[in-house]
Design an enzyme around this catalytic site. Sequence first.
Site, mmCIF file in Angstrom:
data_model
loop_
_atom_site.group_PDB
_atom_site.id
_atom_site.type_symbol
_atom_site.label_atom_id
_atom_site.label_comp_id
_atom_site.label_asym_id
_atom_site.label_seq_id
_atom_site.Cartn_x
_atom_site.Cartn_y
_atom_site.Cartn_z
ATOM 1 C CD GLU A 1 11.575 -8.970 -18.115
ATOM 2 O OE1 GLU A 1 11.337 -9.863 -17.119
ATOM 3 O OE2 GLU A 1 11.162 -7.783 -17.922
ATOM 4 C CD GLU B 1 4.766 -7.264 -15.725
ATOM 5 O OE1 GLU B 1 4.687 -7.320 -14.649
ATOM 6 O OE2 GLU B 1 6.107 -7.117 -16.124
ATOM 7 C CB CYS C 1 -0.764 0.079 1.320
ATOM 8 S SG CYS C 1 -1.764 -1.487 1.312
ATOM 9 C CG HIS D 1 12.676 -32.478 -23.722
ATOM 10 N ND1 HIS D 1 13.046 -33.708 -23.983
ATOM 11 C CD2 HIS D 1 13.609 -31.743 -24.321
ATOM 12 C CE1 HIS D 1 14.222 -33.859 -24.441
ATOM 13 N NE2 HIS D 1 14.865 -32.652 -24.649
ATOM 14 C CE LYS E 1 8.136 -0.337 -10.536
ATOM 15 N NZ LYS E 1 8.624 -0.830 -11.807
ATOM 16 C CE LYS F 1 7.926 -6.555 -18.026
ATOM 17 N NZ LYS F 1 9.113 -6.521 -17.018
ATOM 18 C CG ASN G 1 3.326 -0.170 2.824
ATOM 19 O OD1 ASN G 1 2.850 -1.014 2.473
ATOM 20 N ND2 ASN G 1 4.590 0.052 2.661
ATOM 21 N N GLY G 2 1.961 -2.585 5.088
ATOM 22 C CA GLY G 2 2.967 -3.560 5.656
ATOM 23 C C GLY G 2 1.817 -4.726 6.229
ATOM 24 N NE ARG H 1 4.395 1.719 -1.597
ATOM 25 C CZ ARG H 1 5.751 1.829 -1.207
ATOM 26 N NH1 ARG H 1 6.391 2.119 -1.894
ATOM 27 N NH2 ARG H 1 6.034 0.781 -0.532
ATOM 28 C CD1 TRP I 1 -2.659 -4.442 -5.361
ATOM 29 C CD2 TRP I 1 -1.751 -5.864 -3.560
ATOM 30 N NE1 TRP I 1 -2.333 -5.752 -5.690
ATOM 31 C CE2 TRP I 1 -1.906 -6.617 -4.784
ATOM 32 C CE3 TRP I 1 -1.470 -6.579 -2.502
ATOM 33 C CZ2 TRP I 1 -1.452 -8.080 -5.112
ATOM 34 C CZ3 TRP I 1 -1.073 -7.828 -2.546
ATOM 35 C CH2 TRP I 1 -1.099 -8.572 -3.993
HETATM 36 O O1 M6R Z 1 11.486 -4.090 -6.913
HETATM 37 P P1 M6R Z 1 12.082 -5.323 -7.278
HETATM 38 O O2 M6R Z 1 13.031 -5.318 -8.598
HETATM 39 O O3 M6R Z 1 12.481 -6.387 -6.353
HETATM 40 O O4 M6R Z 1 10.565 -6.178 -7.783
HETATM 41 C C1 M6R Z 1 10.898 -7.609 -8.296
HETATM 42 C C2 M6R Z 1 9.853 -7.922 -9.064
HETATM 43 O O5 M6R Z 1 8.360 -7.624 -8.141
HETATM 44 C C3 M6R Z 1 9.398 -6.946 -10.034
HETATM 45 O O6 M6R Z 1 10.412 -7.133 -11.276
HETATM 46 C C4 M6R Z 1 8.085 -7.559 -11.082
HETATM 47 O O7 M6R Z 1 8.273 -8.911 -11.567
HETATM 48 C C5 M6R Z 1 7.776 -6.680 -12.208
HETATM 49 N N1 M6R Z 1 6.391 -6.358 -12.124
HETATM 50 C C6 M6R Z 1 7.924 -7.161 -13.626
HETATM 51 O O8 M6R Z 1 7.598 -6.145 -14.654
#
Ligand code: M6R
Length: 623
Positions: free
Chosen positions: A482, A489, A2, A505, A618, A486, A100-101, A27, A74
């Site tokens: 990756e 997500e 949050c 396989h 994020k 991308k 937050n937490g 966040r 969140w």
């Molecule tokens: O802040 P961080 O790099 O530790 O975050 C790690 C992952 O949560 C972050 O890379 C996540 O996979 C992204 N949403 C991908 O685009």
Amino acid sequence: MCGIVGYIGTRQAPQICLAGLRRLEYRGYDSAGIAVVHDGELDVRKVVGKLDTMDEELEKNPLVGTIGIGHTRWATHGKPSVENSHPHLSDNGRIAVVHNGIIENYQELREQLTGEGYEFKSQTDTEVMAHLVQKYYEGNLRAAVCRAVADLEGAFAFGIICADSPGELVAVRRFSPLVVGIGEGENYIASDMGAIRQETDRVYVIDDDEVALITTDGIELTDLDLNPIEREVFVIPWPADAAQKGGHKHFMHKEIHEQPDAMRNCLAGRLSDPGKPIKLEGLNMTEQEIKNLRRVVFTACGTAYHAGLVGRFLMESLARIPSEADLAAELRSRDPVVLDNTLCIVISQSGETADTLVALRDMKAKGAKVISVLNVVDSSIARESDGVVYIQAGPEIGVASTKAYTLQIFTMAMIAIHFAEVRGAADPELIRTLKQDLLNTPKLAEELLAREDDVKAIAAKHYEKPNSLYLARGVNLPSAMEGALKLKEISYIHAEGYSAGEMKHGPIALVEPNLFTVAIVVEGEVYEKMIANIMEIKARSGPVIAVATDGDEQIPATGLDEDADPDDVAAQPNDMIWVPPTHELISPITVAIPLQLLAYHIADMRGEHIDQPRNLAKTVTVE
Ligand code: M6R
């Protein structure tokens, strides 16, 4: 996950909190709320949904007050609802709390407080804090907060106001990020600096178990026993407009386009001449320590983990140190054996990812030296690492990580080259070539961005397909993983990143005209093998988007079957994404850029919320 913001001063707090929350919306964003103290009473507005809904609510039911706290949520404990959104009030309605937490012992505290007569109105863990502060309040808000915090286990950053202490805003943290912004006759709190950068560039970064008493004209920092703490003012190193979209439709698009400049920042002061050693301020390792290394363990989550996979490849290939890369959540659960002279390299954009932080602590406790590759300055991971190398990417707001990924690889390439030089492990000519190629990369990134329309045209051909496969081998296997992450997500298209060597396989069973395959087939060691994989896919009528090196004449026609029905994809040339030549070992940096653009344009054509994809935040500050 949050975000919290607070204000005390002479201006209207709700508007300042709302503006800050907008910058924190990445966040978490299932609900929001703001509370103020006005005329000796608390006044609160809460909404479910995005912050535009809060804007509408404030239009209909304005809030007035010069001290306030705000929250964007969140959900972790309790579904998204008005009752569960913050701020939460104490039983007597005099104290408001944003959090937050996660409070780990909240069930126990809830039972205890219920037994003492406190009535709970939400399912959240946070509400216990509001009641605890009421329980301990004897006219001194800060003292009550400190006593309440002593009862808590878990992670938290709180902002707290009280109708009976109308000139005070109190903030406290343990494990969750918190900064206090310093103004003139006004002050702020926030979960991160970006939320208040529009207001001030001067902050105090609050540490674990520190509490801030904030008034219009003063900030006092103490520990939980109220012993004063001296803290240097931290000056935020990026301009106020750096966290805005700057004319781009989405932050993600802006951040993709920021990569060339970010690479130049990352190089500055570290590498300028291929004949000279790389300087990595902050690494905090002597040459002898580097020579003594017996193992390197990379750990991270999500995109940062993919960058770690590239890091492992580079470290082994160049510095010849046995290396592994582990997902942070998995590293912790398998109780790894840590030998003497093990280095753990922790990678994180935010520096606050809970699993990564806990993995760091475990590795440190087992005797590993820990250095981190981070973007956000002075984050929790930074403070617990033995050394930090910053990627210098600037603020990344889009939930989908883009510039942080390429800059993480960029930075780890510099670390691996540095280690290789110190250990005398690699051919000096190769080292020189790689350094020169890194120096050229910002220019190559510009060239790639100038080709965006070509990628967009390919996106237009495939954006309606429901499935996709990303294939590669060797150092670009993480690029496939990756690229797939991308796409999935932000577009919600099913995407798998796979080693092309694994196709036979299992995954080849998926191939059919409605599944597109992105094949990474740049010049290098695995080129011929990738050609064979493309042929296998085309032979099964699977459309192929090939990422290949400029000038390659073979790939467009690879797998073409001139006898096939012209409507069959086997009769059509492959869609081509061209990338300029660079050494294979650092090609994951250049390959990433068109794959980011491909995902971006596909998601945009599907009309998705690119900067705030569903179910994602994020920064994942809970395990
Ligand atoms: O802040 P961080 O790099 O530790 O975050 C790690 C992952 O949560 C972050 O890379 C996540 O996979 C992204 N949403 C991908 O685009």
